[in-house]
Design an enzyme around this catalytic site. Structure first.
Site, mmCIF file in Angstrom:
data_model
loop_
_atom_site.group_PDB
_atom_site.id
_atom_site.type_symbol
_atom_site.label_atom_id
_atom_site.label_comp_id
_atom_site.label_asym_id
_atom_site.label_seq_id
_atom_site.Cartn_x
_atom_site.Cartn_y
_atom_site.Cartn_z
ATOM 1 N N THR A 80 2.734 -3.597 -3.768
ATOM 2 C CA THR A 80 2.711 -4.989 -3.324
ATOM 3 C C THR A 80 3.640 -5.860 -4.152
ATOM 4 O O THR A 80 4.506 -6.568 -3.625
ATOM 5 C CB THR A 80 1.286 -5.566 -3.406
ATOM 6 O OG1 THR A 80 0.390 -4.694 -2.738
ATOM 7 C CG2 THR A 80 1.225 -6.930 -2.763
ATOM 8 N N ALA A 127 -1.211 -3.157 4.159
ATOM 9 C CA ALA A 127 -1.877 -4.167 3.327
ATOM 10 C C ALA A 127 -0.984 -4.547 2.156
ATOM 11 O O ALA A 127 -0.818 -5.736 1.836
ATOM 12 C CB ALA A 127 -3.216 -3.624 2.815
ATOM 13 N N ASP A 128 -0.382 -3.558 1.533
ATOM 14 C CA ASP A 128 0.516 -3.824 0.407
ATOM 15 C C ASP A 128 1.767 -4.572 0.850
ATOM 16 O O ASP A 128 2.179 -5.561 0.232
ATOM 17 C CB ASP A 128 0.925 -2.506 -0.250
ATOM 18 C CG ASP A 128 -0.163 -1.925 -1.131
ATOM 19 O OD1 ASP A 128 -0.929 -2.701 -1.716
ATOM 20 O OD2 ASP A 128 -0.246 -0.685 -1.234
ATOM 21 N N VAL A 129 2.408 -4.091 1.900
ATOM 22 C CA VAL A 129 3.677 -4.684 2.328
ATOM 23 C C VAL A 129 3.471 -6.105 2.852
ATOM 24 O O VAL A 129 4.245 -7.014 2.535
ATOM 25 C CB VAL A 129 4.341 -3.790 3.395
ATOM 26 C CG1 VAL A 129 5.550 -4.489 4.011
ATOM 27 C CG2 VAL A 129 4.770 -2.451 2.771
ATOM 28 N N GLY A 149 2.747 -8.351 -0.038
ATOM 29 C CA GLY A 149 3.999 -8.616 -0.744
ATOM 30 C C GLY A 149 4.861 -9.639 -0.046
ATOM 31 O O GLY A 149 5.506 -10.477 -0.684
#
Length: 396
Positions: free
Chosen positions: A26, A184-186, A189
């Site tokens: 992230t 979720a991370d991307v 971020g």
């Protein structure tokens, strides 16, 4: 602030320095975007390096410069272009002192430690804001800076599950399914990048830095968009529908003789064009399929009839016919086909850059244009501690 020689003065964030205290995905995705926009991103890594340096296989290996053989994970290479790497042990007095000096000359700090960790090191928001009121302090966590789950570690798969995404992703009647990339991370971020840019803009008016905060759980809930909206409006719990659309038919993936094509028949006019283009005149003449509502209500039978009708065509034949008819469509590619596509090649999506230990490596280009130009990949993903001496020397 001294701009490193490889920075482009024409980029929007040229002259902005970012202290990147993040690891895995992230935070590194966020700081990569800031680097793409011209910021000088200093990736501060512990002596063992970012966890993702060891996430493999696959690894890329190469002879590098002066016979130095390199080995880097493809995961790390994918989210760390346009950065400089500095190794600091924040558990040591010297490392912590160097971090403080680095922060003092920077505009943005991005961190994804568990809430409370940096406060214990004296690098929390309150302490740093008092010392450096213009500093923008960006925090990323699994569950936010408050609440019962504040101290839990955050990982993409956990957020996808707890945010409801896995409950409506997958095949009809199938088990919960994680999206095949760390969305979720991307997405988190991307959201924290937006918040940082907004805080930079606000600082121009107020002269004050702000704290911005994103967490994986709420990012996944926000990403649910219409699925979440459907539940909040009606109480109906979304369930998996595969590649189909709940409210539009046909919209999704159709099988043909040698592969799959995605289609988006978004209205009744496109439906008639779709049928004419693919010699499905009998379907086009059926009154029960004439409206989108009718097609939604007869989804299962229509899918069966279309499958029979499209089996005689190759993927390219379907594409050619639908493109001529003006029906939105696209092939379902594997990754080799993605980068062999003439449009992707013409757009320069894959960029080969020199790397100090791999010789060369290939990364994706920044995914936007500014002033009609794609920002350059100014720096290959760095080796561990590649720029420690360089960066610390700039602080003297």
């Amino acid at each position: 602030m001294t701009t490193p020689p490889t920075a482009s003065a024409g980029l929007p964030l040229s002259g902005v320095r970012v202290v990147d205290l993040t690891r895995v995905l992230t935070g590194p995705f966020c700081t990569m975007l800031l680097g793409d926009l011209g910021a000088d991103v200093i990736k501060v890594e512990p002596p063992g390096g970012d966890d993702t340096r060891g996430w493999g296989p696959p690894f890329q290996e190469g002879p590098g410069e002066e016979g130095r053989r390199g080995r880097e994970s493809s995961y790390f290479l994918s989210v760390n272009r346009n950065k400089r790497s500095v190794v600091l042990d924040l558990k040591s007095e010297d490392g912590l002192a160097a971090a403080r000096r680095l922060i003092a000359g920077s505009d943005i700090l991005v961190e994804n430690f568990r809430p409370g960790t940096l406060e214990r090191l004296g690098l929390g928001w309150n302490a740093l804001h008092a010392e450096h009121p213009r500093l923008i302090y960006a925090s990323i966590s699994g569950f936010g800076q408050s609440g019962p789950y504040r101290d839990r570690a955050g990982y993409d798969v956990i957020a996808q599950g707890m945010g409801g995404m896995m409950s409506y992703n997958g095949e009809v009647g199938g088990p919960p399914l994680r999206v095949g990339v760390a969305v979720a991370d991307v997405f988190s971020g991307s959201l924290i990048t937006q918040a940082i840019l907004a805080a930079l803009y606000a600082r121009e008016r107020t002269g004050q830095g702000e704290r911005v905060d994103v967490n994986l759980l709420e990012s996944v809930i926000a990403l649910g968009s219409s699925q979440v909206g459907r539940y909040l409006a009606t109480g109906e719990i979304p369930v998996p529908v595969g590649n189909d659309h709940r409210s539009i038919v046909p919209y999704g993936t159709v099988a043909c003789g040698d592969g799959f094509v995605n289609i988006a028949v978004g209205n009744d006019t496109l439906w008639r064009r779709f049928c004419a283009a693919l010699d499905l005149s009998e379907l086009g003449a059926e009154a029960r399929f004439a409206t989108n509502e009718g097609r939604v209500n007869s989804r299962a039978e229509l899918d069966t009839l279309m499958l029979r009708g499209l089996a005689r065509f190759t993927r390219q034949e379907v594409m050619n016919r639908l493109e001529v008819a003006g029906v939105p469509c696209g092939p379902v590619y594997d990754m080799a086909e993605v980068f062999a596509d003439p449009h992707v090649q013409a757009r320069g999506v894959a960029v080969e850059v020199a790397h100090p230990t791999l010789g060369t490596t290939t990364v994706t280009a920044p995914p936007w244009t500014i002033g009609g130009q794609t920002p350059p990949v100014r720096r290959a993903p760095p080796t561990l501690g590649q720029h420690t001496a360089e960066v610390l020397g700039e602080l003297d």
